[in-house]
Design an enzyme around this catalytic site. Structure first.
Site, PDB file in Angstrom:
ATOM      1  N   ARG A  91      41.502  -5.575  51.268  1.00  0.00           N
ATOM      2  CA  ARG A  91      42.903  -5.410  50.862  1.00  0.00           C
ATOM      3  C   ARG A  91      43.843  -5.568  52.054  1.00  0.00           C
ATOM      4  NH1 ARG A  91      46.201  -0.616  49.285  1.00  0.00           N
ATOM      5  NH2 ARG A  91      47.717  -1.336  47.735  1.00  0.00           N
ATOM      6  N   ASN A 141      52.585  -0.423  50.768  1.00  0.00           N
ATOM      7  CA  ASN A 141      51.539  -0.107  51.744  1.00  0.00           C
ATOM      8  C   ASN A 141      51.448   1.372  52.102  1.00  0.00           C
ATOM      9  OD1 ASN A 141      50.945  -2.849  51.925  1.00  0.00           O
ATOM     10  ND2 ASN A 141      52.304  -3.179  53.664  1.00  0.00           N
ATOM     11  N   HIS A 155      39.215  -7.014  42.954  1.00  0.00           N
ATOM     12  CA  HIS A 155      39.275  -5.694  42.338  1.00  0.00           C
ATOM     13  C   HIS A 155      37.961  -5.314  41.660  1.00  0.00           C
ATOM     14  CE1 HIS A 155      43.973  -5.527  42.112  1.00  0.00           C
ATOM     15  NE2 HIS A 155      43.491  -5.400  43.329  1.00  0.00           N
ATOM     16  N   HIS A 187      47.095  -8.115  52.213  1.00  0.00           N
ATOM     17  CA  HIS A 187      48.444  -7.645  52.500  1.00  0.00           C
ATOM     18  C   HIS A 187      48.971  -8.206  53.813  1.00  0.00           C
ATOM     19  CE1 HIS A 187      49.114  -4.253  49.448  1.00  0.00           C
ATOM     20  NE2 HIS A 187      48.072  -4.964  49.038  1.00  0.00           N
TER      21      HIS A 187
END
Length: 328
Positions: A63, A95, A194, A67
């Site tokens: 992740r 975040n 995911h 990001h």
């Protein structure tokens, strides 16, 4: 026009410099072959220890890479701490109290610096660590292209606007991916990340009690799954409670994430939208991945390489940080 010897030499020199600039501006698999030949062994070994200590860290590192790449490109800007003159991305709404794994990147960086000081960027370390996170979870591997430099700045505003949100509808998701040069197929494929990890109740609680301000649960959600989630996330409080993104095999990188979507058991709205929006451009891909894990693995590796190519800094356009948290 005739060239004298001096002019010819200058022409050849200029040509060679231009070719060098072109090659420098391309990420390559063997970028550190001479300068840090043990790099990938160091990163993989450190990640193995981290995942053994906490299985969840694999999803957290993956992740982090997502990001990072969606804000200013894959430049390790997400790793920068706030300073008196710069507000970093860690404190941005998508975040804050959510991203984790920074300490693992710190350890990897320290281990790499011990062998190859001042050579390897934090951006490349994060790219390698994310690949290893997938492999160590049972997913596919790929050749990570390397040669990124680290950003000197971060952007809290771009973190707020660029990052896909768990509440986004399909059109918004497509737009955010296309803004990064990523396709609809990349969207569906990379959402398969995911298949591992957890999410806080605050990211999906509206689906359980007040979907779209209706005062009712999301009608696309499987009833038994809804009740299961309501037991984890009460209507009042519990926002930081955690639920599994894939409740069947939460630590295994596989295709059950997509199979869950077929039966209305996607945790986040942004997950279930890929199938329940009735848009064939995404639902068809979801169905194909649910039936064919080889296809998903192959495409996931390809899409990760594509995402890793989003606006990387190269050459003299960035730096090599000694500490991934600060500009150095």
């Amino acid at each position: 026009m005739r060239l004298n010897i001096s002019s010819a030499c200058m022409f050849i020199q200029a040509l060679l410099l231009a070719q060098g600039a072109i090659s420098e501006a391309q990420l390559t698999v063997d970028f550190y072959r001479s300068s840090c030949p043990n790099l990938q062994f160091i990163v993989r070994g450190t990640m193995q220890v981290a995942v053994m200590n906490e299985t969840r860290i694999a999803a957290s590192i993956l992740r982090l890479f997502f990001h990072d790449c969606f804000v200013q490109g894959c430049d390790a800007s997400v790793l920068l701490d706030d300073t008196p003159t710069m507000k970093g991305e860690k404190s941005a709404f998508p975040n804050a109290n959510s991203l984790r794994g920074f300490d693992v990147i710190d350890i990897i960086k320290a281990n790499v610096e011990a062998y190859c000081p001042g050579v390897v960027s934090c951006a490349d370390i994060l790219a390698l660590a994310s690949r290893d996170a997938v492999v160590l979870s049972g997913g596919p591997g790929w050749n990570v292209l390397l040669g990124r430099r680290d950003s000197l700045t971060a952007s809290v505003s771009l973190a707020k606007s660029n990052l896909p949100a768990p509440t986004d509808d399909l059109n918004t998701l497509i737009q955010k991916f296309q803004a990064q040069g990523l396709s609809v197929q990349d969207l569906v494929t990379l959402s398969g990340a995911h298949t591992i990890g957890l999410a806080r109740c605050t990211t999906f609680k509206n689906r359980l009690y007040n979907n779209g301000g209706s005062g009712m649960p999301d009608q696309t959600m499987n009833m038994a799954y809804l009740q299961q989630l309501q037991s984890i996330c009460p209507s009042t409080g519990g926002d930081d409670n955690l639920a599994l993104l894939d409740f069947m095999t939460p630590s295994r990188f596989d295709t059950l994430y997509y199979k869950n979507l077929l039966y209305q058991r996607g945790l986040l709205n942004s997950d279930q939208e890929l199938y329940s929006s009735n848009d064939s451009s995404t639902s068809t891909i979801v169905s194909s991945y649910a039936q064919n894990w080889r296809l998903f693995y192959q495409n996931f590796a390809t899409s990760m390489i594509s995402m890793g190519n989003v606006n990387p800094l190269m050459g003299n356009s960035g730096s090599i940080r000694k500490n991934c948290r600060v500009v150095s």
